[in-house]
Enzyme design. Structure first.
Site, PDB file in Angstrom:
ATOM      1  CD  GLU A 168     -56.098  25.724 -31.279  1.00 18.15           C
ATOM      2  OE1 GLU A 168     -56.598  24.870 -32.032  1.00 18.15           O
ATOM      3  OE2 GLU A 168     -55.900  25.538 -30.072  1.00 18.15           O
ATOM      4  CG  ASP A 173     -50.999  21.483 -24.200  1.00 21.03           C
ATOM      5  OD1 ASP A 173     -51.724  21.053 -25.123  1.00 21.03           O
ATOM      6  OD2 ASP A 173     -50.907  22.690 -23.906  1.00 21.03           O
TER       7      ASP A 173
END
Ligand SMILES: Cc1ncc(COP(=O)(O)O)c(C=O)c1O
Lengths: 410, 240
Positions: free
Chosen positions: B49, B60
């Site tokens: 990824e 995040d």
């Protein structure tokens, strides 16, 4: 125009939360069910008379609404042209328009059974308003504030703490409003069950831009009847002007006039050190282009690769690289005009307002006033301008003193 | 068939779980990032990824936020990221790269499918959607509708690098999703150790590790150290 829905500017957003191509719901899956529930509950509350009865009661007895519509006589004479009115939302409890919206969202949060309120704040006015209403209702309150803003708006940080809120300084990015909003969203994703995110401006994912606008529209609705009272039945303003950070005080003033074509609408963005390629400003409409941030598509300050740029403004409340999606749409359709005012021009307006009207304005509405100073002299004496005096300047005296070279420690 | 689909077909035939590793393109600089990326398949990674640095990554935590900042400060751009992948493909034409062979766009819900998800699928890319603990039974079909490649189950409500995932909480959720789709279900968020990788992969079709690897890059560990750590995680997942 108002009667025929087809050409109305007041029907947005559509079911997808769009104003033209702007707006929408760009959030992670974790938050999607939450904003859908919020939309459902808000749609219900909006037509529930008991919800509005509670709002009206608190607006009147807690906030002090209606706020006066004040004829600024000496300013008018000084500028020698248009007749200038100020909508005095700086007289509201907590000193700005922010509380109009906070009350609506907190009443809704209580109806949804939420016990913990989070908010982002730039100048600290939205944070103070949220902390205030949370104190009143005994709700836990956490406010995210950029570390840079914690410093330049110290009095408001102390106010929030006095009111029992936890203030979290945000150090990611450059530590301003944008970064505070990122961290508030991160908190919300983490605390999905008990937490309500009280957004302070007409941004964020649908339904926030529409909901915040609806709560702030009390400003424009009052102006309509107040001006008629002072200037005669049916008299509308010729121009309405407001400063824009995210755009909530501006949408609040503009919205009730969108379908009155005779009313010219002007939004004033923060021009910082000047709107040019140094990008030391926060004028998203003049200096940005469409992109997605904080849950909606709108005009953003960004580089060629789509990375968001840090804006710059003397005013913490305007220091945001985006703008509410409805403004982006009003800009593209041409219904509203958007201009920018530099830090220097805003500081001049700030001082003139103190001396001529005995009103110490916040730096945010000083931007709106600076544009009034530019256009009023050239307009006829029967032209009526209503500017939104959306906040008082107590929070800004340290910043202004610094710029004027005045030592506050004496 | 995309490289992602082909990889799951192979893993299924081998009776193995998938191990997916996340790194940020260009972190801490283009060269180191490419060196780590090149070593991942050899360390046991089935799917890479590849994160694109962004100034404002809403989903995040601090670890990946900082990784993005490092990459941007080192001058990473979309074009440089694509070049990095072209260089990778010169030696490896099979390892799937999420971000290239398929897309994960965290803040693009099915409600906004028409602009990117549908065109991406039409162009032969997978569109990998996240399902979360808040995705209830009523909403799940909407989430699954245009998903392809695999379903990414987010093990916690929160941001990357935060709370630790618990296999006991995850198992029934994965079962719930698998009852509605034939796609593989991969679990991510909050996995940091080979033991957790094994436990989580054991109740799903595989797992993803991101922040724990990115943290080693932040600590300026050598490429060899980073890849050894990745190998431990991959072995954990493959033992499940
Ligand atoms: C007094 C005042 N005016 C304006 C703003 C800008 O927000 P908006 O554009 O949403 O009205 C702020 C924000 O902090 C503020 O405190």
């Amino acid at each position: 125009m108002a009667e025929d829905g087809i050409n109305s500017f007041m029907t947005g957003p559509d079911e997808a939360g769009r104003f033209g191509i702007f707006g929408g719901r760009f959030v992670s899956e974790t938050l999607m069910p939450l904003i859908l529930e919020l939309e459902e509950r808000y749609t219900f509350a909006k037509t529930d008379p008991s919800f509005w009865a509670e709002m009206e009661d608190l607006w009147k007895h807690y906030v002090g609404r209606p706020s006066p519509l004040y004829f600024a006589e000496r300013m008018t004479t000084h500028l020698g042209g248009a007749k200038i009115y100020m909508k005095r939302d700086e007289l509201n409890h907590t000193g700005a328009h922010k509380i109009n919206n906070v009350l609506g969202q907190i009443i809704l949060a209580r109806r949804m059974g939420k016990t913990r309120i989070i908010a982002e704040t730039g100048a600290g006015q939205h944070g103070v308003a949220t902390a205030t209403v949370c104190a009143k209702f005994g709700l836990k309150c956490v406010v995210y504030m950029g570390a840079h803003d914690v410093e330049r708006q110290a009095p408001n940080v102390f106010r929030m703490r006095l009111l029992g809120a936890e203030v979290v300084p945000v150090t990611s990015g450059r530590g301003t409003l944008k970064d505070a909003m990122n961290d508030a969203l991160r908190d919300w994703v983490t605390n999905v069950r008990d937490t309500f995110y009280c957004i302070g401006t007409v941004a964020g994912p649908h339904p926030y831009p529409a909901m915040v606008r609806d709560f702030q529209s009390v400003i424009g609705r009052e102006v309509r009847w107040q001006l008629a009272e002072q200037e005669g039945e049916g008299r509308l303003p010729d121009t309405v002007i407001a400063a824009i950070g995210g755009g909530s005080n501006a949408m609040g003033l503009f919205y009730p006039f969108l379908d009155d074509p005779s009313v010219k609408i002007i939004g004033v963005e923060a021009g910082g050190k000047g709107v040019d390629d140094r990008m030391q400003h926060c004028a998203s409409l003049t200096g940005g282009r469409p992109g997605v941030l904080h849950g909606n598509r709108t005009y953003l300050l960004q580089d060629a690769d789509g990375q968001i740029l840090e804006g710059f403004s003397i005013s913490a409340g305007l220091d945001y690289p985006g703008i509410g999606p409805e403004h982006a749409w009003l800009h593209d359709t041409g219904r509203a005009q958007y201009v920018s005012i530099t830090d220097t021009e805003a500081l001049e307006a700030f001082q003139l307002c103190c001396k001529l009207e005995g009103i110490i304005p916040a730096l945010e509405p000083s931007h709106a006033l600076a544009h009034v100073m530019k256009i009023a002299p050239k307009l006829p004496k029967d032209h009526i301008i209503v500017m939104n005096m959306c906040g008082r300047g107590d929070k800004d005296i340290f910043t202004v003193a610094k710029h004027l070279g005045f030592d506050m420690k004496v | 068939m995309t490289r992602i689909d082909a990889t799951f077909q192979r893993l299924k035939a081998e009776g193995k779980k998938a191990f997916v590793s996340y790194i940020m393109a260009g972190d801490p600089d283009a060269e180191t990032s490419f060196a780590v990326m090149k070593g991942l398949p050899e360390a046991g990674v089935d799917i890479i990824e590849l994160g694109m640095p962004f100034t404002d990554p809403m989903a995040d935590g601090p670890t990946i936020q900082l990784a993005g900042q490092r990459a941007l400060e080192a001058g990473q751009t979309l074009e440089r990221t694509l070049q990095m992948v072209r260089d990778f493909r010169k030696a490896d034409d099979t390892t799937p790269i999420v971000g290239i062979d398929g897309l994960i766009v965290v803040d693009l819900p099915p409600e906004e499918d028409s602009e990117l998800c549908l065109p991406a699928k039409a162009a032969g890319l997978n569109f990998i959607r996240l399902a979360t603990p808040t995705t209830d039974a009523k909403r799940l079909p909407t989430v699954l509708q245009n998903t392809s490649g695999f379903v990414y189950y987010v093990s916690i409500t929160g941001i990357t690098g935060a709370a630790a995932a618990q296999a006991a909480d995850v198992a029934p959720e994965v079962a719930r999703i698998k009852a509605s789709t034939d796609l593989p279900v991969i679990v991510g968020f909050g996995i940091r150790t080979p033991e957790t990788a094994k436990a989580i992969a054991g109740v799903a079709d595989g797992c993803v590790v991101g922040s724990a690897i990115v943290k080693m890059i932040e600590q300026k560990r050598s490429v060899a150290d980073i890849l050894a750590f990745v190998r431990g995680l991959a072995d954990g997942a493959h033992r499940a």
